[in-house]
Design a protein around this motif. Sequence first.
Motif, mmCIF file in Angstrom:
data_model
loop_
_atom_site.group_PDB
_atom_site.id
_atom_site.type_symbol
_atom_site.label_atom_id
_atom_site.label_comp_id
_atom_site.label_asym_id
_atom_site.label_seq_id
_atom_site.Cartn_x
_atom_site.Cartn_y
_atom_site.Cartn_z
ATOM 1 N N VAL A 38 0.882 -1.085 -0.028
ATOM 2 C CA VAL A 38 0.051 0.066 -0.104
ATOM 3 C C VAL A 38 0.958 1.158 0.010
ATOM 4 C CG1 VAL A 38 -1.778 1.268 1.451
ATOM 5 C CG2 VAL A 38 -1.936 -1.035 0.873
ATOM 6 N N THR A 39 1.775 1.317 0.779
ATOM 7 C CA THR A 39 2.797 2.429 0.910
ATOM 8 C C THR A 39 3.659 2.590 -0.605
ATOM 9 O OG1 THR A 39 3.357 1.949 3.176
ATOM 10 C CG2 THR A 39 4.882 3.317 1.923
ATOM 11 N N LYS A 40 3.813 1.442 -1.104
ATOM 12 C CA LYS A 40 4.513 1.795 -2.398
ATOM 13 C C LYS A 40 3.604 2.113 -3.387
ATOM 14 C CE LYS A 40 6.317 -1.300 -6.293
ATOM 15 N NZ LYS A 40 6.710 -2.497 -6.668
ATOM 16 N N VAL A 41 2.201 1.735 -3.340
ATOM 17 C CA VAL A 41 1.259 2.434 -4.350
ATOM 18 C C VAL A 41 0.964 3.826 -3.903
ATOM 19 C CG1 VAL A 41 -1.226 2.279 -4.910
ATOM 20 C CG2 VAL A 41 0.162 0.266 -4.790
ATOM 21 N N ALA A 42 0.865 4.134 -2.588
ATOM 22 C CA ALA A 42 0.408 5.622 -2.194
ATOM 23 C C ALA A 42 1.863 6.593 -2.396
ATOM 24 C CB ALA A 42 0.200 5.560 -0.671
ATOM 25 N N SER A 43 2.944 6.098 -2.633
ATOM 26 C CA SER A 43 4.118 6.865 -2.792
ATOM 27 C C SER A 43 4.067 7.415 -4.277
ATOM 28 C CB SER A 43 5.453 6.050 -2.488
ATOM 29 O OG SER A 43 5.433 5.138 -3.537
ATOM 30 N N PRO A 45 3.066 9.538 -7.591
ATOM 31 C CA PRO A 45 2.624 11.044 -7.492
ATOM 32 C C PRO A 45 1.247 11.015 -8.500
ATOM 33 C CG PRO A 45 4.382 10.602 -9.136
ATOM 34 C CD PRO A 45 4.253 9.330 -8.208
ATOM 35 N N GLU A 46 0.474 10.144 -8.043
ATOM 36 C CA GLU A 46 -0.914 10.115 -8.860
ATOM 37 C C GLU A 46 -1.951 10.696 -7.941
ATOM 38 O OE1 GLU A 46 -4.206 6.367 -10.070
ATOM 39 O OE2 GLU A 46 -1.896 5.992 -9.642
ATOM 40 N N SER A 47 -2.635 11.628 -8.604
ATOM 41 C CA SER A 47 -3.723 12.507 -7.927
ATOM 42 C C SER A 47 -4.726 11.687 -7.498
ATOM 43 C CB SER A 47 -4.040 13.522 -8.967
ATOM 44 O OG SER A 47 -5.189 14.334 -8.388
ATOM 45 N N GLY A 48 -4.996 11.889 -6.304
ATOM 46 C CA GLY A 48 -6.508 11.014 -5.670
ATOM 47 C C GLY A 48 -5.935 9.926 -5.024
ATOM 48 N N VAL A 49 -4.672 9.251 -4.966
ATOM 49 C CA VAL A 49 -4.311 8.212 -4.310
ATOM 50 C C VAL A 49 -4.260 8.352 -2.816
ATOM 51 C CG1 VAL A 49 -2.600 6.412 -3.942
ATOM 52 C CG2 VAL A 49 -3.038 7.249 -6.195
ATOM 53 N N ILE A 50 -4.914 7.667 -1.977
ATOM 54 C CA ILE A 50 -4.772 7.707 -0.442
ATOM 55 C C ILE A 50 -3.654 6.921 -0.084
ATOM 56 C CG2 ILE A 50 -6.389 7.245 1.532
ATOM 57 C CD1 ILE A 50 -7.644 9.044 -0.476
ATOM 58 N N LYS A 51 -2.943 7.792 1.017
ATOM 59 C CA LYS A 51 -1.822 7.180 1.573
ATOM 60 C C LYS A 51 -2.100 6.576 2.929
ATOM 61 C CE LYS A 51 1.278 10.395 -0.795
ATOM 62 N NZ LYS A 51 2.279 11.432 -0.432
ATOM 63 N N LYS A 84 -6.247 0.104 0.751
ATOM 64 C CA LYS A 84 -6.183 -0.684 -0.273
ATOM 65 C C LYS A 84 -7.416 -0.637 -0.908
ATOM 66 C CE LYS A 84 -4.780 -5.153 -2.331
ATOM 67 N NZ LYS A 84 -4.264 -6.386 -1.934
ATOM 68 N N ASN A 85 -8.766 -1.022 -0.271
ATOM 69 C CA ASN A 85 -9.873 -1.215 -0.638
ATOM 70 C C ASN A 85 -10.410 0.076 -1.170
ATOM 71 O OD1 ASN A 85 -9.798 -4.052 -0.153
ATOM 72 N ND2 ASN A 85 -10.695 -3.769 1.853
ATOM 73 N N LEU A 86 -10.183 1.242 -0.449
ATOM 74 C CA LEU A 86 -10.799 2.545 -0.880
ATOM 75 C C LEU A 86 -10.167 2.953 -2.108
ATOM 76 C CD1 LEU A 86 -12.191 5.137 0.283
ATOM 77 C CD2 LEU A 86 -10.279 5.751 1.281
ATOM 78 N N ASN A 87 -8.816 2.758 -2.348
ATOM 79 C CA ASN A 87 -8.238 3.195 -3.526
ATOM 80 C C ASN A 87 -8.704 2.510 -4.604
ATOM 81 O OD1 ASN A 87 -6.229 5.382 -3.031
ATOM 82 N ND2 ASN A 87 -5.003 3.844 -1.897
ATOM 83 N N ASN A 122 -14.632 1.394 4.563
ATOM 84 C CA ASN A 122 -13.349 1.582 4.093
ATOM 85 C C ASN A 122 -12.513 3.154 4.260
ATOM 86 O OD1 ASN A 122 -12.145 -1.164 3.424
ATOM 87 N ND2 ASN A 122 -13.940 -0.781 2.145
ATOM 88 N N GLY A 123 -13.170 4.090 3.758
ATOM 89 C CA GLY A 123 -13.034 5.455 3.970
ATOM 90 C C GLY A 123 -13.104 5.921 5.478
ATOM 91 N N GLY A 124 -14.224 5.446 5.996
ATOM 92 C CA GLY A 124 -14.397 5.478 7.633
ATOM 93 C C GLY A 124 -13.076 4.782 8.119
#
Length: 251
Positions: A38-43, A45-51, A84-87, A122-124
């Motif tokens: 998840v950290t790899k995906v969140a790193s 520079p894609e707009s809207g990706v939750i970290k 992961k689910n939220l993204n 998942n957002g919650g």
Amino acid sequence: MNLNRRHFLILFGTCAASYTLNACAFAENSPKTEAEEVTKVASKPESGVIKLPPLPYAYDALEPHIDAETMRFHHDKHHAGYVKNLNAALKKHPELKDKSIEDLLSDLESVPSDIRRTVRNNGGGHVNHSMFWEIMGPNAGGEPTGAIAEAIKKEFGSFEKFQGEFNEAGKSRFGSGWAWLVLGEDQKLEVMTTANQDSPFSEGKYPIMGNDVWEHAYYIKYRNRRAEYLKAWWNVLNWDEINKRFAKAVA
């Protein structure tokens, strides 16, 4: 058969190179933890990706009140899973990329129906846990200080009365959920609970502080003794961070 020194060095070098290549291949193909993925995906520079936010302290920093194993699973598995689910859900609706998760939770009816439940759960989970890590810390606890202390005394009469009401709310929450201190639209503090990963934002209230009473938050150490966990939790509260949240809510 005897090998001269030159042949031995050539053979040794070949074996060493082969071992290094195999080791690199094994490391490259070894499974990564969900938090690392998840950290790899969140790193990116894609707009809207939750970290997935890192823990502000070591896994064992809250011991003996909250153990390292619980913190590791809670953050690296549970919170990482929510992110992961939220993204994955938000990727289906790029028009939402500029909205904060708090905004989406505050107006769930505006969220497309095909991902509304995922955003709610998942957002919650993401927002709740991001708050949870921040309001705890090592060498913390004790009675509140600053503006939140004055507000608690004004609303509940004393810190002890507030603490008792909060603990009772957490203990009596049936099943999984959270106990909260929130600021309502009337600018009054109140204790409330929510089920599962539901957020106070969805009810028009700002979460000042909250305690996770899902079993994964305490079962490794406390088993079914939720009341004992609730009592111990006050020893790790970071009142400076809670005051920051209170100031933001009031503003």
